[in-house]
Design an enzyme around this catalytic site. Structure first.
Site, mmCIF file in Angstrom:
data_model
loop_
_atom_site.group_PDB
_atom_site.id
_atom_site.type_symbol
_atom_site.label_atom_id
_atom_site.label_comp_id
_atom_site.label_asym_id
_atom_site.label_seq_id
_atom_site.Cartn_x
_atom_site.Cartn_y
_atom_site.Cartn_z
ATOM 1 N N GLU A 89 0.797 -1.227 0.000
ATOM 2 C CA GLU A 89 0.000 0.000 0.000
ATOM 3 C C GLU A 89 0.832 1.281 0.000
ATOM 4 O O GLU A 89 0.526 2.211 0.755
ATOM 5 C CB GLU A 89 -0.940 -0.030 1.208
ATOM 6 C CG GLU A 89 -0.252 0.017 2.598
ATOM 7 C CD GLU A 89 0.132 -1.336 3.164
ATOM 8 O OE1 GLU A 89 0.328 -2.281 2.388
ATOM 9 O OE2 GLU A 89 0.248 -1.437 4.399
ATOM 10 N N HIS B 60 -8.236 -3.961 -1.133
ATOM 11 C CA HIS B 60 -7.443 -4.104 0.084
ATOM 12 C C HIS B 60 -6.385 -2.997 0.190
ATOM 13 O O HIS B 60 -6.326 -2.274 1.196
ATOM 14 C CB HIS B 60 -6.787 -5.483 0.116
ATOM 15 C CG HIS B 60 -5.933 -5.714 1.311
ATOM 16 N ND1 HIS B 60 -6.401 -6.329 2.453
ATOM 17 C CD2 HIS B 60 -4.645 -5.386 1.568
ATOM 18 C CE1 HIS B 60 -5.426 -6.370 3.356
ATOM 19 N NE2 HIS B 60 -4.343 -5.799 2.834
ATOM 20 N N GLU B 61 -5.581 -2.858 -0.842
ATOM 21 C CA GLU B 61 -4.492 -1.863 -0.769
ATOM 22 C C GLU B 61 -5.058 -0.450 -0.696
ATOM 23 O O GLU B 61 -4.530 0.404 0.009
ATOM 24 C CB GLU B 61 -3.529 -2.017 -1.953
ATOM 25 C CG GLU B 61 -2.925 -3.414 -2.112
ATOM 26 C CD GLU B 61 -2.353 -4.017 -0.839
ATOM 27 O OE1 GLU B 61 -1.932 -3.261 0.066
ATOM 28 O OE2 GLU B 61 -2.339 -5.261 -0.725
ATOM 29 N N HIS C 133 -6.061 0.501 2.783
ATOM 30 C CA HIS C 133 -4.935 0.926 3.619
ATOM 31 C C HIS C 133 -4.749 2.448 3.595
ATOM 32 O O HIS C 133 -4.079 2.989 4.472
ATOM 33 C CB HIS C 133 -3.632 0.265 3.166
ATOM 34 C CG HIS C 133 -3.378 -1.097 3.746
ATOM 35 N ND1 HIS C 133 -3.330 -1.324 5.102
ATOM 36 C CD2 HIS C 133 -3.125 -2.294 3.152
ATOM 37 C CE1 HIS C 133 -3.063 -2.616 5.309
ATOM 38 N NE2 HIS C 133 -2.943 -3.222 4.138
ATOM 39 N N GLU D 91 -3.959 -4.432 9.457
ATOM 40 C CA GLU D 91 -4.455 -5.432 8.509
ATOM 41 C C GLU D 91 -5.884 -5.908 8.803
ATOM 42 O O GLU D 91 -6.631 -6.186 7.878
ATOM 43 C CB GLU D 91 -3.488 -6.615 8.423
ATOM 44 C CG GLU D 91 -2.096 -6.241 7.889
ATOM 45 C CD GLU D 91 -2.093 -5.695 6.451
ATOM 46 O OE1 GLU D 91 -3.112 -5.844 5.739
ATOM 47 O OE2 GLU D 91 -1.065 -5.102 6.057
ATOM 48 N N ASP E 6 8.968 -9.684 10.438
ATOM 49 C CA ASP E 6 8.716 -10.505 9.241
ATOM 50 C C ASP E 6 8.496 -11.975 9.614
ATOM 51 O O ASP E 6 7.781 -12.688 8.914
ATOM 52 C CB ASP E 6 9.880 -10.420 8.242
ATOM 53 C CG ASP E 6 9.877 -9.110 7.452
ATOM 54 O OD1 ASP E 6 8.867 -8.371 7.534
ATOM 55 O OD2 ASP E 6 10.876 -8.819 6.774
ATOM 56 N N TYR F 227 -4.571 -10.486 10.021
ATOM 57 C CA TYR F 227 -5.585 -10.127 9.021
ATOM 58 C C TYR F 227 -6.945 -10.681 9.417
ATOM 59 O O TYR F 227 -7.931 -9.958 9.516
ATOM 60 C CB TYR F 227 -5.224 -10.729 7.649
ATOM 61 C CG TYR F 227 -4.021 -10.136 6.964
ATOM 62 C CD1 TYR F 227 -2.730 -10.392 7.423
ATOM 63 C CD2 TYR F 227 -4.154 -9.343 5.829
ATOM 64 C CE1 TYR F 227 -1.621 -9.876 6.778
ATOM 65 C CE2 TYR F 227 -3.046 -8.820 5.171
ATOM 66 C CZ TYR F 227 -1.781 -9.089 5.652
ATOM 67 O OH TYR F 227 -0.694 -8.572 5.014
HETATM 68 N N1 BES Z 1 0.956 -4.426 3.774
HETATM 69 C C1 BES Z 1 0.698 -5.700 3.223
HETATM 70 C C2 BES Z 1 1.930 -6.379 2.709
HETATM 71 C C3 BES Z 1 3.028 -6.566 3.724
HETATM 72 C C4 BES Z 1 2.752 -6.916 5.029
HETATM 73 C C5 BES Z 1 4.338 -6.381 3.357
HETATM 74 C C6 BES Z 1 3.778 -7.069 5.949
HETATM 75 C C7 BES Z 1 5.361 -6.548 4.264
HETATM 76 C C8 BES Z 1 5.085 -6.886 5.579
HETATM 77 C C9 BES Z 1 -0.350 -5.635 2.107
HETATM 78 O O1 BES Z 1 -1.355 -4.715 2.331
HETATM 79 C C10 BES Z 1 -1.041 -6.956 2.042
HETATM 80 O O2 BES Z 1 -1.675 -7.307 2.987
HETATM 81 N N2 BES Z 1 -0.939 -7.669 0.925
HETATM 82 C C11 BES Z 1 -1.589 -8.933 0.714
HETATM 83 C C12 BES Z 1 -2.730 -8.776 -0.253
HETATM 84 C C13 BES Z 1 -4.064 -8.965 0.242
HETATM 85 C C14 BES Z 1 -5.170 -8.864 -0.764
HETATM 86 C C15 BES Z 1 -4.420 -9.499 1.537
HETATM 87 C C16 BES Z 1 -0.605 -9.905 0.109
HETATM 88 O O3 BES Z 1 0.490 -9.489 -0.259
HETATM 89 O O4 BES Z 1 -0.933 -11.075 -0.004
HETATM 90 ZN ZN ZN Z 2 -2.679 -5.272 3.874
#
Ligand code: BES
Ligand code: ZN
Length: 601
Positions: free
Chosen positions: A298, A322-323, A326, A345, A402, A410
């Site tokens: 995002e 989703h994005e 955010h 999330e 991480d 989520y």
């Molecule tokens: N912010 C996240 C991606 C992220 C989280 C990057 C933690 C690094 C550390 C992003 O908004 C996300 O949740 N992406 C999901 C997509 C979604 C539709 C749930 C993904 O990458 O799967």
């Molecule tokens: Zn997200």
């Protein structure tokens, strides 16, 4: 003076309870040959009220070359401390004589190194992809440009959760927000997480590369360090709405435009009705090469997105919902530390599903939540029901955020908000949403502030207040494992389950006149096929080889370009040890970096 804030983020080495970054300027040359960024970073800091005035500023860095530091325009003493895993090396800077002033300006000369964890330097091989034309950002045929660079070289950053410190020395915590200026020089077009303010020739002759331009951006809404983002490559753009463009390689532009043009502005307007007006002026999407490890990120101004969502049927635009969501939950109202990641999330899943409901109907929200519940189940089973990382609030002291990453924040976060909505009642809850977002706009908060804001908002509503007072908050916040399962509306999922039970009977060689054919899924959206495949994954007796073959053949799963489908189908095939799926699995894993698909396989 501003009152000191408590350092509630355990994942930073910075002393942000003494100094706060208010403005950041990043001046960088992007060097594709050396694969580094070099330049300087200017940080404006505000000193906070503390009795023991420290004259040392501690910043986060990770694998950065620090070449010099100035404080308020004069050379300063500094020291790069030894590395502490997983947080990097604190840069300690002596503020010296000016230490009685409220504001301090640091200028740090800096270079990234090859150990940088925030940048992917993409080679032509990674940007080209002849087999999956929509999956490539850059032209499949490398060609020489004036600069001598192959036009399909590219750079993409990814700073969340704690990688910004590997790009810029900073207070790398979501508890600190700063406005930004980006001045970036590159031989290829540049995108950054600020509003584009222009590009111009940069000292022609001196830069050594013809065609190098200085691209400038500014972000006037304060953002946390993890939203610092930059990308550079052979990027073209096309309009997808009154405040939106999609950016990608010229060859893929039309397909990407088609995928998102029907929904982007509708999503923005719907979110504005549910939450509050959009704060960021533009909302754009950058579609990246397939090695990007996330579905989407995002970054303000530009969501960075995987090309695996370009499926030619607009069935995966929920990722965009989703994005975009955010823009409110995360980017405007931010978790104070990664221990409270569910505030980013969980809220985003909640808003995402409200957007899906507004556009595809209420039933679709629960349909999407059912898919989410399955993902939550998988994560909790994988960690084990007692695991720390299955809690809503996790303990990350000494840990790498991480490593805690999973669908738990989520979907457990979503489940909590959905539960609150159902208990409080939709109408009353809908009044709380804008209140929450306006209260914490441009700020960061933790779960305890969420709780107290909710309680005080409903303090005059005796019924709701009593419910909230009696709620077992500790259980929601700290109990590991499953939350209570919501009573979902299963109407859209029922046909998927019914088809799965026919397959289960067939698989068990029970008596059945079921003969699988493509008509079984005629008219289905691909997300319904996803729910069907997930139900098949749950069979007590795994689907046999014969069934795997038949399913692939009749439902066109073996050669589908939709990784949401193939990744699940291949998992079923691998379990059956069906050699037929081995090669396509290897091929998918070789092309696609999105962890959601890669990990289970
Ligand atoms: N912010 C996240 C991606 C992220 C989280 C990057 C933690 C690094 C550390 C992003 O908004 C996300 O949740 N992406 C999901 C997509 C979604 C539709 C749930 C993904 O990458 O799967
Ligand atoms: Zn997200």
């Amino acid at each position: 003076m501003t009152a000191a804030i408590e350092a509630r983020d355990p994942n930073t080495l910075s002393n942000y309870s003494y100094f706060l970054t208010t403005h950041t300027v990043a001046n960088f040359d992007i060097n594709f040959e050396k694969k580094i960024l070099s330049g300087n970073v200017v940080l404006k800091l505000k000193r906070l009220e503390k009795t023991d005035k420290p004259d040392i500023v501690l910043l986060d860095t990770s694998y950065l070359d620090i070449e010099g530091v100035q404080v308020d325009g004069s050379p300063a003493e500094y020291e790069l401390q030894s590395r502490i895993e997983p947080y990097g090396s604190a840069l300690s800077i002596k503020c010296g004589s000016g230490s009685d002033k409220d504001d301090v300006e640091l200028e740090i000369k800096v270079k990234t190194t090859h150990k940088c964890t925030a940048i992917q330097w993409l080679t032509p091989a990674q940007t080209s992809n002849k087999k999956y034309p929509y999956m490539c950002l850059f032209d499949p045929e490398p060609f020489e440009t004036d600069s001598g660079l192959e036009a399909d070289e590219a750079l993409v950053s990814q700073c969340q959760a704690i990688h910004a410190r590997s790009l810029i020395p900073c207070q790398d915590t979501p508890d600190v927000k700063s406005t930004f200026e980006f001045n970036l020089r590159s031989p290829l077009p540049v995108i950054a997480s600020g509003l584009f303010t222009g590009s111009k020739d940069y000292r022609p002759g001196e830069s050594g590369k013809a065609g190098t331009l200085l691209y400038t951006f500014r972000q006037d809404v304060p953002i946390p360090s993890y939203l610092f983002a930059v990308a550079s490559g052979d990027i073209a753009t096309a309009s997808v709405g009154p405040r939106s463009v999609v950016a990608t390689g010229p060859e893929e532009l039309r397909a990407c435009q088609w995928e998102v043009e029907a929904d982007t502005e509708r999503f923005i307007q719907t979110a504005e009705r549910i939450v509050c007006p959009y704060s960021w002026t533009t909302y754009n999407i950058l579609v990246l090469p397939p090695s990007f490890p996330y579905g989407g990120m995002e970054n303000p101004q530009y969501t960075f997105a995987t090309p695996t969502f370009i499926t030619g049927d607009r069935e995966n635009v929920d990722m965009i919902a989703h994005e975009l969501a955010h823009s409110w939950s995360g980017n405007l109202v931010t978790n104070a530390s990664w221990e409270h990641f569910w505030l980013n999330e969980g809220w985003t899943m909640y808003i995402q599903r409200r957007l899906e409901a507004a556009i595809h109907g209420e039933q679709y929200r629960d349909f999407s939540a059912i898919i989410g519940w399955k993902a939550l189940t998988d994560s909790i089973r994988e960690f084990g029901e007692e695991h720390e990382f299955t809690k809503l609030i996790v303990d990350l002291k000494g840990k790498d955020p991480d490593d805690a990453f999973s669908t738990v924040p989520y979907e457990k976060g979503f489940t909590f908000l959905y539960y609150l909505e159902k208990q409080i009642g939709r109408e009353k809850w809908d009044q709380f949403i804008p209140h929450y977002f306006s209260t914490f706009a441009r700020k960061s908060l933790d779960s305890y502030e969420f709780k107290s804001t909710l309680l005080s908002f409903f303090s005059k509503d005796s019924e709701v207040y009593a419910f909230l007072k009696n709620l077992d908050w500790d259980k929601w916040f700290y109990a590991p494992g499953f939350p209570p399962k919501p009573d979902f509306d299963t109407s859209l999922a029922d046909s998927c389950y019914a088809l799965a039970s026919k397959w289960e009977r067939l698989n068990a060689e029970a008596e059945t006149d079921f003969q699988p054919s493509s008509s079984d899924i005629a008219g289905w959206g691909s997300n319904q096929v996803v729910v069907f495949l997930e139900a098949v994954q749950e069979f007590d007796e795994p689907l046999g080889k014969k069934g795997v073959h038949l399913m692939g053949e009749q439902y066109g799963l073996l050669h589908s370009g939709n990784a949401e489908l193939t990744s699940r189908y291949f998992a079923i095939g691998l379990r059956a040890k069906d050699e037929e799926v081995y090669e396509p699995t290897v091929e998918l894993l070789g092309k696609v970096g999105r962890m959601k698909f890669v990990r289970p396989l």
